[in-house]
Design a protein around this motif. Sequence first.
Motif, PDB file in Angstrom:
ATOM      1  N   CYS A   1       0.855  -1.185   0.000  1.00 50.37           N
ATOM      2  CA  CYS A   1       0.000   0.000   0.000  1.00 50.37           C
ATOM      3  C   CYS A   1       0.891   1.234   0.000  1.00 50.37           C
ATOM      4  CB  CYS A   1      -0.905  -0.005   1.235  1.00 50.37           C
ATOM      5  SG  CYS A   1      -1.815   1.531   1.510  1.00 50.37           S
TER       6      CYS A   1
ATOM      7  N   GLU B   1       1.267   5.028   0.668  1.00 49.80           N
ATOM      8  CA  GLU B   1       0.548   6.023   1.461  1.00 49.80           C
ATOM      9  C   GLU B   1       1.503   7.137   1.866  1.00 49.80           C
ATOM     10  OE1 GLU B   1      -1.130   5.591   5.785  1.00 49.80           O
ATOM     11  OE2 GLU B   1      -2.596   4.749   4.390  1.00 49.80           O
TER      12      GLU B   1
ATOM     13  N   TYR C   1      -9.783   1.020  -7.507  1.00 48.54           N
ATOM     14  CA  TYR C   1      -9.039   0.654  -6.304  1.00 48.54           C
ATOM     15  C   TYR C   1      -9.792  -0.372  -5.488  1.00 48.54           C
ATOM     16  CZ  TYR C   1      -6.018   4.651  -7.249  1.00 48.54           C
ATOM     17  OH  TYR C   1      -5.136   5.528  -7.825  1.00 48.54           O
TER      18      TYR C   1
ATOM     19  N   THR D   1     -10.205  -1.570  -1.353  1.00 44.21           N
ATOM     20  CA  THR D   1      -9.937  -1.288   0.051  1.00 44.21           C
ATOM     21  C   THR D   1      -9.752  -2.598   0.802  1.00 44.21           C
ATOM     22  OG1 THR D   1     -11.232   0.755   0.026  1.00 44.21           O
ATOM     23  CG2 THR D   1     -10.849  -0.262   2.164  1.00 44.21           C
TER      24      THR D   1
ATOM     25  N   GLU E   1      -8.347   0.904   7.382  1.00 45.87           N
ATOM     26  CA  GLU E   1      -8.466   0.550   5.974  1.00 45.87           C
ATOM     27  C   GLU E   1      -7.189   0.926   5.226  1.00 45.87           C
ATOM     28  OE1 GLU E   1     -11.883   2.622   4.479  1.00 45.87           O
ATOM     29  OE2 GLU E   1     -13.302   1.151   5.287  1.00 45.87           O
ATOM     30  N   TYR E   2      -6.890   0.159   4.161  1.00 50.98           N
ATOM     31  CA  TYR E   2      -5.749   0.433   3.288  1.00 50.98           C
ATOM     32  C   TYR E   2      -6.250   0.460   1.852  1.00 50.98           C
ATOM     33  CZ  TYR E   2      -2.898  -1.001   7.310  1.00 50.98           C
ATOM     34  OH  TYR E   2      -2.337  -1.117   8.557  1.00 50.98           O
ATOM     35  N   LEU E   3      -5.761   1.400   1.079  1.00 49.98           N
ATOM     36  CA  LEU E   3      -6.135   1.500  -0.324  1.00 49.98           C
ATOM     37  C   LEU E   3      -5.082   0.790  -1.167  1.00 49.98           C
ATOM     38  CD1 LEU E   3      -8.521   2.854  -1.773  1.00 49.98           C
ATOM     39  CD2 LEU E   3      -7.010   4.780  -2.284  1.00 49.98           C
TER      40      LEU E   3
END
Length: 259
Positions: free
Chosen positions: A152, A154, A175, A177, A184-186
């Motif tokens: 991820c 970020e 994307y 999630t 949460e992580y994208l």
Amino acid sequence: MPTPTPLKILLVDDEPLARERLRTLLGDIAMQLPTEIVGEAGNGRQALDLLQGAVADVVLADIRMPGMDGIELASHLGLLEKAPAVIFTTAYDNYAVQAFDLNAVDYLLKPVRTQRLLAALQKVQAQQRPDPALLAGLGQQLRGAGRTHLSCHERGRLLLVPVGEVLYFKADLKYVTARTAEREYLLDEALTHLETEFADRFLRLHRSVLVAKSALAGFEKAAGDDAEAYGWALLRGVPEKLPVSRRQWAPAKALVKNS
């Protein structure tokens, strides 16, 4: 004549003696090819943590390591903006070595030899770089399973998301999630690829949702006027409900009943 800029090298091996041998060999070839060791790590996870604060031109990585192996490490490194070259070190001379002979990456068979190390590093100087897609596919061949972590990006950093902590994946536009108990992580991933790679761990609930089988706590029927879902899945540890399609309603309920 100007002094060549040393190649910055990160050593990754769970065996301290193996890292010590590489340090010795790098010293032996210093006159032919100057190098600088920027760090050492005992597995792929530690290596990625080190690279948050250090820059490496090349990573010398063992293949078989606990926590995160060298193949998975390479697949994550391939996503970095300035990905280092990867040279594998391995004690295995069977199908893995044959795959590396495609020249996508280089490998050094243990015990590593001086001239072999020099030749591999000279390939790095020639700007040969591994193919991240090949590395990811090869990683699944070698491990017989999916990745242990997902990447991820970020705020300019590469974060690792342990697959074992993910409760569900939910797709939204391009994307996905990933939801853990904490946050949460994208991800820049395709839901269909995640479903295939982690079929033993995750179940399709809806066209946009995969859920960890271990996270399912129960179900409730949707209201008659609810166009989003046929029903809703209840999860352990988080308050969210996930939509369940009519097609997946029976298989999902059967899984919980039989678990």
